[in-house]
Design a protein around this motif. Structure first.
Motif, PDB file in Angstrom:
ATOM      1  N   TYR A   1      -0.877   4.602  -1.145  1.00 46.83           N
ATOM      2  CA  TYR A   1      -2.078   4.584  -0.315  1.00 46.83           C
ATOM      3  C   TYR A   1      -1.796   4.705   1.181  1.00 46.83           C
ATOM      4  O   TYR A   1      -2.697   5.007   1.952  1.00 46.83           O
ATOM      5  CB  TYR A   1      -2.860   3.280  -0.559  1.00 46.83           C
TER       6      TYR A   1
ATOM      7  N   TYR B   1      -8.016   2.547  -1.260  1.00 38.20           N
ATOM      8  CA  TYR B   1      -7.633   1.606  -2.332  1.00 38.20           C
ATOM      9  C   TYR B   1      -8.878   1.074  -3.032  1.00 38.20           C
ATOM     10  O   TYR B   1      -8.960   1.059  -4.270  1.00 38.20           O
ATOM     11  CB  TYR B   1      -6.830   0.465  -1.713  1.00 38.20           C
TER      12      TYR B   1
ATOM     13  N   THR C   1     -10.603   3.986  -4.991  1.00 36.75           N
ATOM     14  CA  THR C   1      -9.822   4.432  -6.131  1.00 36.75           C
ATOM     15  C   THR C   1      -9.877   3.447  -7.292  1.00 36.75           C
ATOM     16  O   THR C   1      -9.913   3.839  -8.456  1.00 36.75           O
ATOM     17  CB  THR C   1      -8.354   4.660  -5.725  1.00 36.75           C
TER      18      THR C   1
ATOM     19  N   THR D   1     -10.701  -7.304  -2.983  1.00 38.81           N
ATOM     20  CA  THR D   1      -9.498  -6.516  -2.698  1.00 38.81           C
ATOM     21  C   THR D   1      -8.242  -7.360  -2.786  1.00 38.81           C
ATOM     22  O   THR D   1      -7.248  -6.959  -3.397  1.00 38.81           O
ATOM     23  CB  THR D   1      -9.608  -5.880  -1.297  1.00 38.81           C
TER      24      THR D   1
ATOM     25  N   PHE E   1       0.830  -1.210   0.000  1.00 38.80           N
ATOM     26  CA  PHE E   1       0.000   0.000   0.000  1.00 38.80           C
ATOM     27  C   PHE E   1       0.865   1.261   0.000  1.00 38.80           C
ATOM     28  O   PHE E   1       0.517   2.264  -0.616  1.00 38.80           O
ATOM     29  CB  PHE E   1      -0.942  -0.012   1.205  1.00 38.80           C
TER      30      PHE E   1
END
Length: 352
Positions: free
Chosen positions: A65, A91, A94, A107, A60
């Motif tokens: 992020y 995340y 986006t 995810t 990340f």
């Protein structure tokens, strides 16, 4: 150019090997790697602590992020804290994923997918609900006359044996042409690498630009925003032009990646529209060649439209689908707002 902010973060906190991108060398190892991620992290949410989460946080951080620990002497922890929850939510938002704030299957599937190395840096961008394409900070673009002409060349010292160079040239010619169809621009190959506007090459690992490649099915490629003109591809990938002749489960479509990276060269950042060329990830043996309206609107906002550009039936269908999606989002937002208003009125009534 990648954001100067990222270079500062990279220099101060150089990323190490990421659990989310342990380098597999075969399709079997990649499958085992994906299963490990899903088994270990699936369903993880705020308040939990799980071994290896610190490495996932580096992923990340790598893509913009999650900021590094405030104290330079500290490392990321395995605690799923508030900061990481916000990073996960950002995340998901986006990249157009369901927003849960947890490491759900959608995810984790995205995290474990091969992708472009250009980070998103969502904190530096503001997307409207009807504008899903994005640009680099300050919206850099090529400042040339219209119609614009750019030259490109291939590095003779940084090339791969397969596919053959002539096949690679044909692939990039088609990829550049997709963009020239929609904007007033011409792209011409030249043998003069040193003076070409765009320089293309295949590289292994750390190749001196602060963006090291990580082996098969990790970061596939990266390109720099205008007017740097550098497009680098990971030489370790199994690059394919024709999946009928390349049977590897780990094969990556070169033309899809080339088309995507050219979008970066022209000034587009990543989009949240999964079907668009500028979406950051591309699965093995997946092809994503045709520009969607999201890609077209974004690039035409920078350079204008090619006077000969005409909408095809598929693009008109894409517009209709996008309009329905936006209307659905607006309707959903209105229902939520009305529901909250009714609840507020009822609470006020009860208090009285």
């Amino acid at each position: 150019m990648f954001h100067s902010f990222f270079f500062l973060i990279f220099l101060l906190f150089p990323p190490k090997l990421l659990l989310a991108r342990i380098i597999p060398s075969t399709a079997l190892e990649e499958q085992q790697h994906r299963r490990t991620i899903f088994t270990r992290f699936l369903g993880t949410g705020r308040g939990t602590e799980i071994t290896g989460l610190s490495d996932l946080k580096k992923y990340f951080n790598r893509f913009g992020y999650l900021a590094p620990p405030r104290n330079r002497s500290e490392s990321f922890t395995d605690q799923f804290d508030r900061r990481f929850e916000l990073a996960v939510v950002t995340y998901q938002k986006t990249l157009g994923l369901p927003i849960s704030g947890k490491l759900d299957s959608d995810t984790l599937n995205e995290i474990s997918s091969p992708r472009c190395g250009v980070p998103e840096f969502p904190a530096l961008h503001a997307r409207a609900t009807t504008k899903r394409f994005d640009y680099f900070t300050s919206q850099p673009m090529w400042t040339r006359g219209i119609p614009m002409t750019l030259t490109y060349a291939f590095s003779s010292q940084n090339m791969i044996n397969s596919p053959a160079l002539n096949d690679i040239r044909r692939v990039f010619k088609r990829a550049f042409n997709r963009w020239s169809v929609v904007i007033p621009a011409n792209f011409t190959e030249t043998e003069d690498y040193d003076f070409a506007d765009v320089k293309i090459g295949f590289y292994n690992g750390d190749h001196g630009d602060g963006e090291p490649f990580d082996g098969i099915l990790g970061v596939l490629a990266h390109a720099f925003s205008p007017e740097v003109g550098k497009l680098h591809l990971d030489a370790a990938e199994i690059w394919a032009i024709d999946f009928s002749s390349e049977k590897s489960d780990s094969a990556v479509d070169l033309e899809s990646v080339a088309t995507h990276e050219i979008g970066h060269l022209l000034g587009l950042a990543h989009t949240s529209v999964k079907g668009a060329v500028m979406y950051p990830s591309l699965k093995p043996r997946e092809r994503k060649l045709e520009l969607k309206m999201d890609d077209i609107k974004g690039i035409q906002a920078l350079y204008g439209s090619n006077p000969n550009f005409k909408l095809t039936a598929s693009l008109q269908s894409d517009i209709s689908s996008s309009s329905r999606a936006v209307n659905s989002m607006v309707k959903s937002s209105m229902i939520k707002l009305m529901t909250m208003s009714i609840i507020t009125i009822l609470l006020l009534f009860l208090v009285m």
